[in-house]
Design a protein around this motif. Structure first.
Motif, PDB file in Angstrom:
ATOM      1  N   VAL A   9      45.986  30.075  38.659  1.00 40.98           N
ATOM      2  CA  VAL A   9      44.641  30.624  38.440  1.00 40.98           C
ATOM      3  C   VAL A   9      44.775  31.811  37.500  1.00 40.98           C
ATOM      4  CG1 VAL A   9      42.588  31.652  39.479  1.00 40.98           C
ATOM      5  CG2 VAL A   9      43.857  29.881  40.717  1.00 40.98           C
ATOM      6  N   ALA A  12      42.803  36.089  37.425  1.00 42.01           N
ATOM      7  CA  ALA A  12      42.742  36.084  38.890  1.00 42.01           C
ATOM      8  C   ALA A  12      42.027  37.284  39.480  1.00 42.01           C
ATOM      9  CB  ALA A  12      44.158  36.001  39.461  1.00 42.01           C
ATOM     10  N   GLY A  17      37.817  33.848  38.655  1.00 44.96           N
ATOM     11  CA  GLY A  17      39.197  33.661  39.108  1.00 44.96           C
ATOM     12  C   GLY A  17      39.435  34.179  40.502  1.00 44.96           C
ATOM     13  N   TYR A  70      43.665  26.562  36.485  1.00 49.66           N
ATOM     14  CA  TYR A  70      42.313  27.022  36.172  1.00 49.66           C
ATOM     15  C   TYR A  70      42.442  28.073  35.078  1.00 49.66           C
ATOM     16  CZ  TYR A  70      37.746  29.269  36.627  1.00 49.66           C
ATOM     17  OH  TYR A  70      36.504  29.789  36.356  1.00 49.66           O
TER      18      TYR A  70
END
Length: 281
Positions: A9, A12, A17, A70
């Motif tokens: 991710v 983050a 995130g 992501y």
């Protein structure tokens, strides 16, 4: 998705995130939280890594043991593909199979900025998704020029005129992202995400005034004035892009809603008044 492989991710500590991280927790999968300013404690835990799009030396650690990712583009960069595309090639070589990219409702595949990255994903990964959310409700509560001007002056300044936007809660964006990352079958498409209603900035100001008990007004300005105002806060090219998006809103480009959040997550997206009552009431 291999149980011993991690989900990366990026961004983050940011709006989406941080929410993707928290919503991934119940799935029991290893997660790698990547951010420029990871704390020493987080780094020692092994769950976090320092990550900077502009520092390739941070990329291998972020990708180690990862099979899904992501990706939040670098903020304020008018050409994120310059740093993202080499990273994506490295990610594919490292064994990443699925990528979920945060894009924008205003930028289709092949468009400026992140649109170039969007176009590239299907040719690089068999499993992918591009989230294309509308403008965030968090723009009125967080570290954003609109939030700052509301707190300071009770004013929202835009070049959107009476144009309307399907504002969306970042929690709903994260919920779609988690499904796109963890479902057995990848979306393999772009997902246009909005809240349940399209509102003008005057509508937003009225709701905020009712919820907070303060006078909040929308002050229309020209796109050129908007660009000048934003240039004091960010690179001029990116400021010009954002001012142009305001002009597009004035022309009706964002006056729409979709059922994507409910279709993907099984629950409707949160409305703006409920969001404002929770965060500003």
């Amino acid at each position: 998705m291999s149980a011993d492989r991690a989900v990366l991710v990026t961004g983050a500590t940011g709006n989406t995130g941080s929410r993707v991280l928290s919503q991934l927790a119940p799935h029991g999968r290893p997660v790698r939280a990547a951010a420029r300013h990871a704390t020493a404690e987080a780094l020692e835990s092994g769950r976090s890594v320092r990550f900077d799009w502009y520092d390739p030396a941070t990329h291998d650690d972020a990708l180690h043991g990862v099979d899904r990712a992501y990706l939040v583009p670098p903020v304020g960069d008018p050409d994120p593909g310059a740093v993202m595309l080499p990273f994506l090639a490295r990610a594919r070589a490292a064994g990443v199979r699925r990528v979920v990219l945060l894009g924008s409702s205003a930028i289709p595949a092949g468009g400026p900025g992140v649109g170039r990255v969007h176009t590239t994903l299907p040719g690089m990964f068999e499993e992918w998704a591009v989230l294309r959310p509308s403008w965030f409700m968090q723009n009125f509560t967080g570290r954003h020029p609109h939030a700052d001007s509301i707190r300071r002056d009770g004013v929202i300044m835009t070049a959107t005129g009476t144009g309307r936007v399907g504002f969306i809660d970042a929690d709903d964006i994260a919920a779609v992202a988690v499904r796109a990352l963890t479902d057995d079958t990848a979306p393999n498409t772009d997902l246009l995400l909005t809240g349940p209603e399209a509102l003008s900035y005057a509508d937003v100001a009225a709701v905020l005034g009712e919820v907070t008990g303060r006078t909040v007004t929308h002050r229309p300005i020209t796109p050129d004035r908007m660009r000048e105002r934003l240039t004091a806060l960010m690179p001029e090219e990116f400021a010009a892009l954002l001012a142009g998006l305001d002009a597009s809103i004035a022309g009706g480009a964002e006056d729409r809603t979709t059922d994507t959040v409910e279709r993907v997550t099984g629950r409707p997206p949160r409305g703006f008044r409920a969001f404002a009552e929770q965060h500003m009431g």
